[in-house]
Write a protein that holds these residues in place. Structure first.
Motif, mmCIF file in Angstrom:
data_model
loop_
_atom_site.group_PDB
_atom_site.id
_atom_site.type_symbol
_atom_site.label_atom_id
_atom_site.label_comp_id
_atom_site.label_asym_id
_atom_site.label_seq_id
_atom_site.Cartn_x
_atom_site.Cartn_y
_atom_site.Cartn_z
ATOM 1 N N ASP B 160 0.870 -1.154 0.041
ATOM 2 C CA ASP B 160 0.010 -0.017 0.067
ATOM 3 C C ASP B 160 0.725 1.210 -0.128
ATOM 4 O O ASP B 160 0.842 1.908 0.853
ATOM 5 N N PRO B 161 1.739 1.493 -0.854
ATOM 6 C CA PRO B 161 2.737 2.730 -0.945
ATOM 7 C C PRO B 161 2.210 3.855 -1.103
ATOM 8 O O PRO B 161 1.067 4.117 -1.775
ATOM 9 N N GLN B 162 2.623 4.707 -0.007
ATOM 10 C CA GLN B 162 2.117 6.292 -0.071
ATOM 11 C C GLN B 162 3.159 7.112 -0.762
ATOM 12 O O GLN B 162 4.419 6.819 -0.516
ATOM 13 N N PRO B 163 2.941 8.461 -1.369
ATOM 14 C CA PRO B 163 4.007 9.073 -1.538
ATOM 15 C C PRO B 163 4.780 9.510 -0.497
ATOM 16 O O PRO B 163 4.376 9.672 0.650
ATOM 17 N N ASP B 165 7.023 7.531 0.952
ATOM 18 C CA ASP B 165 7.308 6.285 1.792
ATOM 19 C C ASP B 165 8.635 5.896 1.497
ATOM 20 O O ASP B 165 9.293 6.036 0.580
ATOM 21 N N SER B 187 7.201 2.468 -7.656
ATOM 22 C CA SER B 187 5.953 3.312 -6.959
ATOM 23 C C SER B 187 6.197 4.647 -6.585
ATOM 24 O O SER B 187 5.805 5.292 -5.786
ATOM 25 N N LEU B 189 9.086 5.602 -4.758
ATOM 26 C CA LEU B 189 9.399 5.511 -3.257
ATOM 27 C C LEU B 189 11.194 5.517 -3.165
ATOM 28 O O LEU B 189 11.625 5.295 -4.079
ATOM 29 N N ASN B 231 8.801 3.172 6.302
ATOM 30 C CA ASN B 231 7.309 2.929 6.424
ATOM 31 C C ASN B 231 7.021 1.519 5.966
ATOM 32 O O ASN B 231 5.765 0.869 6.137
ATOM 33 N N ARG B 252 3.011 3.386 12.171
ATOM 34 C CA ARG B 252 1.843 2.259 11.303
ATOM 35 C C ARG B 252 2.625 1.818 10.133
ATOM 36 O O ARG B 252 1.961 1.556 8.951
ATOM 37 N N LYS B 254 4.432 -0.853 7.793
ATOM 38 C CA LYS B 254 4.136 -2.269 7.406
ATOM 39 C C LYS B 254 5.475 -3.033 7.281
ATOM 40 O O LYS B 254 6.295 -2.701 6.545
#
Lengths: 348, 348
Positions: B160-163, B165, B187, B189, B231, B252, B254
């Motif tokens: 669930d990669p987020q900008p 990370d 992604s 990252l 992250n 939080r 992973k």
């Protein structure tokens, strides 16, 4: 009206191990407040009636300059501690609250607090409380408050109970553990529960748990070997018990990491069998109730009526007066309380 | 036709530490097979062309009477080991396979194997393989096989990669790690990657990883402190590195627990900082690719064309002949291989 006493409980120094009353946590009755004239700046003046004492507070009693990642910020030295409270509105400049309203939220530990609802409703779960006539106010920081929500939210989010599952719950006589035991039994599961005294064992047995033991006299590893493997572990303690749970986990078991009571005061040991997370395909969830407040409407709709009807049981360890709080904090961290630790600050 | 040699690699005795060639894992060319007349019982006769050598095989080299929960069953003593292979159908009594088909699946380690597709398609991912003209067969046990699937399935399921990370990948030069590095870079990252030799560092750098270090000469803890917090942790090694990752996790974060290479041969140590799972609200996923095969159609549609176009890079450490397998297993467990370890058993 003349200013009245506004006693508070203050974070005075950083404990290395257990937080000692009068040294790390002190009662201070030197302050006063003018209830009629204290400026509210659009907020509300709350008279605190109930103050909650919870294990996680120990995590906040660290060096305020500690910038490491944590679910809670450290307390500020020489400032009041803060925790979930029930109070009543004395004066209000907020359109959302009126005099006489019961309120709930994380408040500074004082007899009277001025709250800015614009901030507090967002960050501290501050809310108006509908009090059920058959439920004592104290229960709104227990089974009907944060601990009950912790159990309810975590179970809903992560447990995914399946027929035949075996659940292991630690600190099973506490407000979270005892609630989880009841949720697990309501799901029809086999419940193994550990707690720290014979009296607590008796209480947990009365909740319907199938296997209850005193971890101080029984061998946790042996019990799990005999009664496991476990499909769901509700972990309030961490430490070596977590290692035993890992060694006795079923394939693809779920671990709900809800607390680390065994280490708050004395430090965290290295854990054995962590490789089993991979080997057995486990899911280990660091669980913080405040990340799951979307279950709150369901909780308040479902739980208080059940508590009022006696369908959810709880035990309380009630003390009267904020001056008792420092000692209560110490006892709770030592595990010497019997039931949810609550301070009645004032009568409604 | 007269019977031909059917060499195999056998699990001969239980290793305490590293599996030694000729002692724990032995090459045996004493058996023969009559290709024309061996009974198929509705199955297929497969000529094995490529046999995969993967780190997890060590977990299968345990006492066959060991009943503890694990993602894989132990090998049976004096029986061939088993792993992902590419082969070609020599004869078929199954309507789903015909002579000349390429096949992929977990097969017994022999030059020729009779497979019952009714069982094997269900339990061993046995399938007909569409071979892309620009991709060597060996890659179908690497980037286009189980290791690639492991990276792809796990990333899809849990990352669930987020900008913004930051990802930390261990054994980053291996077939899983190097694939994950490329997924993470795709992604957008920041990727921190560790591996075990200067040559491997160079390869991982060529994949676009932002921070690459040799864990044998650099201090993992220092690197994570400087370049983290992380992250997403893709963990192929476990052990003390897992402890450092826990201490440098973002709130939080992973953790994808995909392997425990550091402990397979020498035992699993206790892990430090496990309490941070709770304190930082982490999610730690024991990840086994075979629980997520619903991504397989996407994988075969998406990945082989990318590999063929050079958009996904890989390195192979190829040996020729099953007789080289015992030594290759030993080298891989020691981390001395350079690239995905593959045995070419026969030419197509």
């Amino acid at each position: 009206m003349a200013p009245v006493r506004n006693a508070r409980v203050v974070y005075a120094s950083i404990p290395e191990h257990f937080p000692e009353p009068g040294k790390h946590i002190i009662y201070d009755d030197s302050q006063t407040i003018d209830l009629d004239n204290v400026p509210l700046n659009g907020g509300v003046l709350v008279k605190v009636l109930v103050f909650s004492n919870d294990p996680y507070l120990r995590e906040r009693m660290r060096d305020p300059s500690d910038t490491s990642v944590s679910f809670v910020a450290p307390f500020q030295l020489n400032e009041p501690i803060e925790n979930y409270s029930v109070g009543r509105v004395v004066r209000s400049e907020s359109p959302e609250f009126k005099k006489g309203d019961y309120v709930y939220g994380a408040l500074k530990c004082q007899e009277y607090v001025v709250v800015d609802p614009k901030v507090a409703m967002r960050t501290k779960q501050f809310m108006r409380l509908e009090v059920h006539p058959d439920i004592p106010l104290s229960v709104y920081v227990g089974a009907c408050g944060m601990p009950g929500q912790t159990a309810y939210f975590g179970w809903r989010e992560f447990a995914d109970p399946q027929p035949g599952d075996v659940v292991f719950v630690t600190t099973a006589a506490g407000p979270v553990g005892s609630f989880v035991v009841q949720l697990a039994k309501a799901s029809g599961l086999k419940v193994i529960a550990s707690t720290g005294s014979e009296k607590k064992v008796e209480f947990v047995r009365s909740l319907g748990a199938d296997v209850v033991f005193n971890y101080k006299t029984a061998n946790t590893e042996d019990v799990l070997k005999k009664e496991g493997p476990i499909n769901i572990f509700w972990d309030n303690v961490g430490g070596e018990v977590l290692g035993y749970a890992l060694a006795n986990a079923a394939s693809r078991a779920k671990f709900i990491e809800c607390g680390q009571m065994s280490g708050y005061n004395t430090g965290y040991p290295a854990i054995r069998n962590v490789e089993q997370i991979f080997v057995r395909g486990l899911k280990v969830y660091g669980f913080l109730a405040y990340n799951h407040t979307y279950y709150k409407p369901d909780f308040y709709r479902e739980i208080p009526p059940k508590v009022a009807r006696g369908e959810i049981k709880y035990r309380e360890d009630i003390k009267h007066g904020l001056d008792k709080l420092p000692e209560a904090i110490f006892e709770l961290q030592k595990g010497e309380n019997e039931g949810k630790s609550v301070i009645i600050v004032a009568e409604a």
